[in-house]
Design an enzyme around this catalytic site. Structure first.
Site, PDB file in Angstrom:
ATOM      1  N   LYS A 299       0.877  -1.265  -0.073  1.00 18.28           N
ATOM      2  CA  LYS A 299       0.020  -0.103   0.063  1.00 18.28           C
ATOM      3  C   LYS A 299       0.891   1.323  -0.229  1.00 18.28           C
ATOM      4  CE  LYS A 299      -2.175  -1.116   3.844  1.00 18.28           C
ATOM      5  NZ  LYS A 299      -1.802  -2.380   4.243  1.00 18.28           N
TER       6      LYS A 299
ATOM      7  N   ARG B 171      -9.172   0.875   9.058  1.00 16.15           N
ATOM      8  CA  ARG B 171      -8.757  -0.486   9.215  1.00 16.15           C
ATOM      9  C   ARG B 171     -10.210  -1.423   9.991  1.00 16.15           C
ATOM     10  NH1 ARG B 171      -3.247   0.437   8.967  1.00 16.15           N
ATOM     11  NH2 ARG B 171      -1.735  -1.390   9.314  1.00 16.15           N
TER      12      ARG B 171
ATOM     13  N   ARG C 175      11.527  -5.893   4.609  1.00  9.57           N
ATOM     14  CA  ARG C 175      11.393  -4.165   4.128  1.00  9.57           C
ATOM     15  C   ARG C 175      12.376  -3.314   4.880  1.00  9.57           C
ATOM     16  NH1 ARG C 175       5.495  -2.024   4.609  1.00  9.57           N
ATOM     17  NH2 ARG C 175       5.648  -2.858   6.649  1.00  9.57           N
TER      18      ARG C 175
ATOM     19  N   ARG D 136      11.570  -0.903  10.200  1.00 10.27           N
ATOM     20  CA  ARG D 136      10.279  -0.774  11.241  1.00 10.27           C
ATOM     21  C   ARG D 136      10.620  -1.745  12.388  1.00 10.27           C
ATOM     22  NH1 ARG D 136       5.003   0.313   7.985  1.00 10.27           N
ATOM     23  NH2 ARG D 136       4.140  -0.977   9.765  1.00 10.27           N
TER      24      ARG D 136
ATOM     25  N   ARG E 187       0.045  -8.470  13.681  1.00 11.55           N
ATOM     26  CA  ARG E 187      -0.784  -7.591  12.793  1.00 11.55           C
ATOM     27  C   ARG E 187      -1.593  -8.282  11.738  1.00 11.55           C
ATOM     28  NH1 ARG E 187       4.508  -4.872  10.348  1.00 11.55           N
ATOM     29  NH2 ARG E 187       3.298  -3.607   9.095  1.00 11.55           N
TER      30      ARG E 187
HETATM   31  P1  AMP Z   1       1.026   0.633   8.989  1.00 11.15           P
HETATM   32  O1  AMP Z   1       2.181   1.380   8.594  1.00 11.15           O
HETATM   33  O2  AMP Z   1      -0.208   1.197   8.252  1.00 11.15           O
HETATM   34  O3  AMP Z   1       1.557  -0.867   8.697  1.00 11.15           O
HETATM   35  O4  AMP Z   1       0.494   1.048  10.464  1.00 11.15           O
HETATM   36  C1  AMP Z   1       1.656   0.541  11.611  1.00 11.15           C
HETATM   37  C2  AMP Z   1       0.759   0.475  12.992  1.00 11.15           C
HETATM   38  O5  AMP Z   1      -0.082   1.663  13.154  1.00 11.15           O
HETATM   39  C3  AMP Z   1      -0.370  -0.875  12.750  1.00 11.15           C
HETATM   40  O6  AMP Z   1       0.104  -1.902  13.084  1.00 11.15           O
HETATM   41  C4  AMP Z   1      -1.330  -0.049  14.066  1.00 11.15           C
HETATM   42  O7  AMP Z   1      -0.773  -0.311  15.199  1.00 11.15           O
HETATM   43  C5  AMP Z   1      -1.380   1.498  13.738  1.00 11.15           C
HETATM   44  N1  AMP Z   1      -2.327   1.887  12.887  1.00 11.15           N
HETATM   45  C6  AMP Z   1      -2.064   2.382  11.499  1.00 11.15           C
HETATM   46  N2  AMP Z   1      -3.497   2.723  11.029  1.00 11.15           N
HETATM   47  C7  AMP Z   1      -4.056   2.413  11.904  1.00 11.15           C
HETATM   48  C8  AMP Z   1      -5.528   2.374  11.800  1.00 11.15           C
HETATM   49  N3  AMP Z   1      -6.173   3.063  10.484  1.00 11.15           N
HETATM   50  N4  AMP Z   1      -6.440   2.128  12.835  1.00 11.15           N
HETATM   51  C9  AMP Z   1      -5.752   1.608  14.082  1.00 11.15           C
HETATM   52  N5  AMP Z   1      -4.289   1.323  13.866  1.00 11.15           N
HETATM   53  C10 AMP Z   1      -3.492   1.947  12.986  1.00 11.15           C
END
Ligand code: AMP
Length: 239
Positions: free
Chosen positions: A26, A105, A143, A176, A187
């Site tokens: 994404k 999400r 990554r 990360r 996740r």
């Molecule tokens: P990402 O970079 O999108 O993989 O997000 C990293 C982490 O941020 C996720 O594993 C969640 O802990 C938190 N996070 C990101 N977006 C959301 C969301 N829309 N709702 C809840 N937690 C989020």
């Protein structure tokens, strides 16, 4: 006779959601589309990481809660994430569209977003990027990101030109904290329990939803998303 599809150059993207499990690409795709369509990428993960990495914000009760949930692969509460998105959507660069990456999400976030978008010039369109689960673990653990320009690499499939350094001269790449095998499984659990229902929510709005195969090289996925967006926006309900 049906209208011809518009060119990408004279195309108004409007609000676009990129959906999919952790590691489907994404962020990589949102960055490429952002440049092409000249609209911002809004990544809730990036916004939350900026809070986590800012000592003053990370020290607040909300900041420290967000950090511990993120580090263990769980979702941050809807109220916090919705408020962050609401604030970001007030910026004038979102006027002609934006790419939401990693949001919504949960069903609650999706329903909240609908209430925010009623007055927007175009309805939201959603693209789900799908990749077989066994490919995702390699993508996540391989990554690496540039902390300066945000370019995303993968040690196995898209390595940097020289060892662990950004191709654009910004120095060392970083991994990360949540890109470990252990956190990946958490996740994926959050994705299956909460986010897969969001994909079904948009799938029910057939004219606003499409699926793209993310198990191809980056350029081929971008091309599929581009033509999917043009088709979705070509539909009379979405233009
Ligand atoms: P990402 O970079 O999108 O993989 O997000 C990293 C982490 O941020 C996720 O594993 C969640 O802990 C938190 N996070 C990101 N977006 C959301 C969301 N829309 N709702 C809840 N937690 C989020």
């Amino acid at each position: 006779m049906s209208k011809p599809l518009p060119n990408a150059s004279d195309f108004l993207p409007g609000p676009v959601l990129l959906l999919g499990a952790p590691g489907v690409g994404k962020g990589t795709q949102a960055k490429l589309l952002m440049e092409e369509f000249n609209i911002p990428q809004i990544s809730t993960g990036d916004i939350l990481r900026a809070i986590k990495n800012d000592p003053a914000k990370a020290a607040t009760p909300e900041g420290s809660m967000a950090k511990s949930l993120m580090d263990s692969g769980q979702l941050v509460p809807d109220t916090l994430v919705n408020a962050l998105v609401a604030e970001r959507l007030t910026h004038p660069d979102t006027e002609h569209g934006y790419i939401l990456d990693g949001f919504p999400r949960t069903l609650n976030q999706a329903e909240w977003l609908d209430t925010q978008l009623v007055a927007y010039l175009l309805p939201v369109v959603a693209v789900n990027i799908s990749v077989p689960q066994q490919v995702l673990l390699e993508r996540i653990t391989g990554r690496r990101c540039c902390p300066v320009c945000g370019t995303i690499y993968n040690l196995y499939t898209q390595p940097p030109k020289s060892d662990n350094a950004c191709d654009f001269g910004h120095g060392q790449l970083e991994q990360r904290q949540d890109d470990t095998e252990e956190v990946f499984h958490e996740r994926m659990k959050a994705f299956e329990e909460k986010t897969s229902a969001v994909i079904e929510y948009y799938r029910e709005h057939g004219n606003r939803f499409a699926e793209v195969n993310g198990d191809q090289d980056v350029a081929a996925v971008t091309q599929s998303i581009r033509s999917t967006l043009l088709k979705l926006r070509h539909h009379p309900e979405n233009s």
